[in-house]
Design a protein around this motif. Structure first.
Motif, mmCIF file in Angstrom:
data_model
loop_
_atom_site.group_PDB
_atom_site.id
_atom_site.type_symbol
_atom_site.label_atom_id
_atom_site.label_comp_id
_atom_site.label_asym_id
_atom_site.label_seq_id
_atom_site.Cartn_x
_atom_site.Cartn_y
_atom_site.Cartn_z
ATOM 1 N N MET A 248 42.964 38.289 45.166
ATOM 2 C CA MET A 248 41.632 38.902 45.075
ATOM 3 C C MET A 248 41.477 39.993 46.141
ATOM 4 O O MET A 248 41.654 41.165 45.876
ATOM 5 C CB MET A 248 40.581 37.796 45.292
ATOM 6 C CG MET A 248 39.177 38.282 45.317
ATOM 7 S SD MET A 248 38.634 38.662 43.667
ATOM 8 C CE MET A 248 37.469 39.920 43.974
ATOM 9 N N HIS B 240 44.001 36.373 53.184
ATOM 10 C CA HIS B 240 44.085 36.337 51.733
ATOM 11 C C HIS B 240 42.854 35.593 51.219
ATOM 12 O O HIS B 240 42.711 34.402 51.446
ATOM 13 C CB HIS B 240 45.378 35.616 51.318
ATOM 14 C CG HIS B 240 45.703 35.807 49.873
ATOM 15 N ND1 HIS B 240 46.982 35.983 49.411
ATOM 16 C CD2 HIS B 240 44.911 35.869 48.794
ATOM 17 C CE1 HIS B 240 46.964 36.139 48.109
ATOM 18 N NE2 HIS B 240 45.712 36.078 47.712
ATOM 19 N N HIS C 260 40.703 34.214 48.089
ATOM 20 C CA HIS C 260 40.922 33.873 46.686
ATOM 21 C C HIS C 260 39.655 34.116 45.877
ATOM 22 O O HIS C 260 38.555 34.057 46.421
ATOM 23 C CB HIS C 260 41.335 32.401 46.573
ATOM 24 C CG HIS C 260 42.506 32.077 47.445
ATOM 25 N ND1 HIS C 260 43.797 32.402 47.106
ATOM 26 C CD2 HIS C 260 42.575 31.495 48.671
ATOM 27 C CE1 HIS C 260 44.604 32.027 48.075
ATOM 28 N NE2 HIS C 260 43.892 31.478 49.039
ATOM 29 N N PRO C 261 39.798 34.343 44.575
ATOM 30 C CA PRO C 261 38.615 34.568 43.743
ATOM 31 C C PRO C 261 37.672 33.373 43.833
ATOM 32 O O PRO C 261 38.116 32.231 43.782
ATOM 33 C CB PRO C 261 39.187 34.696 42.328
ATOM 34 C CG PRO C 261 40.634 34.974 42.498
ATOM 35 C CD PRO C 261 41.042 34.411 43.807
ATOM 36 N N ASP D 208 36.061 32.335 46.359
ATOM 37 C CA ASP D 208 35.920 31.796 47.714
ATOM 38 C C ASP D 208 34.555 32.151 48.289
ATOM 39 O O ASP D 208 34.040 33.241 48.053
ATOM 40 C CB ASP D 208 36.982 32.411 48.645
ATOM 41 C CG ASP D 208 38.210 31.519 48.778
ATOM 42 O OD1 ASP D 208 38.206 30.437 48.162
ATOM 43 O OD2 ASP D 208 39.152 31.910 49.480
ATOM 44 N N ASP E 297 42.132 43.158 44.222
ATOM 45 C CA ASP E 297 42.590 42.943 42.843
ATOM 46 C C ASP E 297 43.890 43.682 42.548
ATOM 47 O O ASP E 297 44.035 44.326 41.503
ATOM 48 C CB ASP E 297 41.514 43.440 41.855
ATOM 49 C CG ASP E 297 40.580 42.308 41.483
ATOM 50 O OD1 ASP E 297 40.883 41.152 41.840
ATOM 51 O OD2 ASP E 297 39.555 42.583 40.847
ATOM 52 N N THR F 126 32.748 36.274 44.938
ATOM 53 C CA THR F 126 33.561 35.998 46.114
ATOM 54 C C THR F 126 32.796 36.535 47.314
ATOM 55 O O THR F 126 32.333 37.672 47.295
ATOM 56 C CB THR F 126 34.918 36.710 46.009
ATOM 57 O OG1 THR F 126 35.514 36.361 44.763
ATOM 58 C CG2 THR F 126 35.832 36.325 47.144
#
Lengths: 264, 316
Positions: free
Chosen positions: A1, A28, A30-31, A33, A66, A198
């Motif tokens: 993401m 990092h 994540h979608p 989150d 992305d 997110t």
């Protein structure tokens, strides 16, 4: 993401005031989150947000959204996919313009020469009604007349009008009185959950850092010194967090603005 | 002063006020909306006059108007590019363009400081012919200017309600917010300055045609005169009112400024005082509210000094 790859930024390089604000930071996200970020003043939390938003360009490293490298994309272009709220409720809205005009810009419907249509107006009213602040009846008033909490709620609405890929909240309730802060926080939670946004949230309130979201980052001197999620996070207490900070940074979390959940 | 003379004086003030009003509307856009103090106004006014005069003298009275406005757009584009994309400070960009425009204006007119237009067909002389046998024969300037200003006010207000217009207003109010709406403030500033300079140039173009004379110095001090008019208009119609009202207020301000100036001339004030008067008005209008805020503080500090000075010597 959202990936930050070894991002570094030094302010005032080559002078006595040189400050390494981000030190080889990798992250990092994540979608879906919802990440809460804590740390002392000057730890690099807002600088991290600035790097993501493009308020400045990093000295090295990459920002990837992305799968697309956005490291050198200008700020206003990124704003399409990144929403941001600041601590100062005045920063997100234009005070001399009405609520409707502010929303019209956030919505950005139509071409350059298009005007607010009655359909737009109805949509604005419906969305304002969700804030439950009566703003839908004050569409033509200048935003400068609203209270801090109302302005922050409006900014939240504007930042999420088109669901952003990432929402950055920079202590967005810190300047509000406790009651209003609670309300804005509840609004934030419902909007974020409803749209599966997110979200990264900087907070000085350790309790809300643990209560909200699914992941907590602790920052110090441009590093992420502690990154916790899942079961480990669920059992964490404020005392654990302060202990972690002492252990990881070698000093006490001696920040007078750090709230140890007393507010709740 | 007879009522007749007073009326004539009022009409002249209204005519000149309307011509100047276009420059005031330009500053209404750049200064009040965009929050940029555009110091290239003087040069741009003259540029519009020069281009308009040349095109009219060449025999195209109607073409002179779009030609002058296009020249204004170009001038505004340069000013905006300097400040938004080339790192020149906003005020300096205006001054630099203003200085450069003097040379450009001289070059345009073939190194002539004045261009007489006594025999030139202008929009005003055409209106004069048209209204020759009507009861409005004496009001042809007024009629032309009323039409032009009304058109500009309507178009400007419509423009400010479009998405682009809103973005321009927001740029002056909170540039951060414009950026977070995915709009580049450099773009909105550029468009805003192009539009405002088009109005300034139009103002200059009509001034030269109305006066039947072009002079390379006709724009000097215009920015202060227009700012004074704008601030007078702001006193009449406050900034909390609707935009169309404020635009009309700006034009009324221009008229009042001209009226006061004409009356002062009647009372034997020398003509060269115009600029001093406009400077004083600008200073009063801007620092008046500031000083009013500071006054209680200053009085308090004076009072404290006094009370500490009057304390008896052996008090300690």
């Amino acid at each position: 993401m959202l990936i930050l790859n070894e991002v570094s930024k030094t302010f005032n390089p080559g002078t006595v005031n040189a400050k390494l604000a981000l030190d080889n930071l990798s992250l990092h996200i994540h979608p879906g989150d919802f990440v809460s970020i804590i740390g002392a003043n000057g730890a690099g939390k807002s600088t991290l947000f600035n790097a993501i938003c493009g308020s400045f360009f990093p000295d090295q490293g990459k920002v990837i959204m992305d799968g697309k490298d956005i490291t050198w994309m200008p700020e206003h272009k990124r704003a399409r996919v990144i929403g941001r709220l600041f601590q100062d409720p005045m920063r997100g809205t234009a005070p001399d313009m009405s609520i409707e005009e502010n929303l019209a810009l956030a919505a950005g419907n139509g071409g350059w020469l298009s005007r607010v249509s009655s359909a737009d107006r109805r949509e604005f009213q419906d969305r304002l009604a969700l804030l439950e602040m009566g703003l839908e009846d004050r569409m033509y008033q200048p935003v400068g007349l609203l209270s801090g909490g109302q302005r922050q709620a409006l900014t939240l609405l504007m930042a999420t009008y088109h669901v952003p890929k990432v929402l950055l909240l920079d202590e967005h309730t810190a300047a509000l009185d406790p009651g209003t802060a609670k309300k804005v926080l509840a609004l934030t939670r419902s909007i974020v959950e409803e749209n599966h946004i997110t979200c990264l949230m900087i907070t000085h309130n350790m309790q809300s850092a643990l209560d909200l979201g699914n992941r907590t980052l602790m920052m110090d001197q441009g590093h992420v010194i502690y990154d916790v999620t899942g079961e480990e996070r669920k059992s964490l207490t404020i005392q654990d967090l302060t202990a972690k900070f002492r252990q990881a940074s070698g000093k006490a979390l001696d920040n007078d603005r750090m709230l140890l959940g007393i507010e709740k | 002063m007879t009522p007749d003379k007073l009326l004539a004086l009022g009409q002249t003030a209204l005519e000149l006020g309307l011509v100047n009003g276009l420059t005031v509307l330009a500053l209404f856009l750049s200064y009040s909306m965009l929050n940029v103090c555009d110091l290239s106004t003087d040069g741009c006014f003259t540029l519009g006059a020069a281009v308009g005069a040349l095109v009219a003298i060449a025999g195209y009275p109607f073409l002179s108007i779009p030609a002058a406005m296009l020249a204004g757009v170009a001038s505004g584009f340069v000013t905006a590019t300097l400040q938004m994309r080339m790192g020149v400070q906003s005020l300096l960009a205006g001054i630099v363009v203003n200085t450069g425009l003097y040379s450009l204006n001289m070059a345009l007119t073939g190194n002539k400081a004045t261009l007489p237009m006594n025999k030139t067909v202008t929009v005003f002389s055409m209106a004069k012919n048209l209204l020759k046998d009507t009861p409005f024969a004496g009001q042809y300037t007024l009629i032309v200017m009323l039409i032009v200003v009304a058109l500009v006010v309507v178009l400007l207000c419509a423009f400010l309600r479009t998405k682009l217009g809103l973005a321009i207003r927001a740029t002056g109010s909170n540039a951060d917010m414009v950026r977070s709406s995915s709009i580049n403030p450099a773009f909105t500033t550029t468009v805003g300055l192009c539009v405002s300079n088009a109005m300034t140039a139009l103002s200059g173009c009509l001034m030269a045609q109305q006066q039947k004379n072009y002079d390379v110095n006709m724009g000097s001090g215009m920015v202060t005169v227009a700012l004074a008019s704008l601030l007078i208009g702001g006193v009449i119609i406050s900034k909390h009112r609707a935009i169309p009202l404020r635009a009309v207020g700006a034009v009324i301000g221009a008229f009042l400024f001209r009226l006061v100036y004409a009356l002062a001339l009647r009372l034997n004030m020398p003509a060269f005082m115009l600029k001093a008067v406009s400077s004083v008005i600008v200073v009063l209008a801007i620092s008046g509210p500031y000083l009013r805020k500071q006054l209680p503080l200053m009085l308090k500090s004076v009072g404290m000094r006094r009370s500490s000075a009057s304390q008896p010597e052996g008090g300690r």
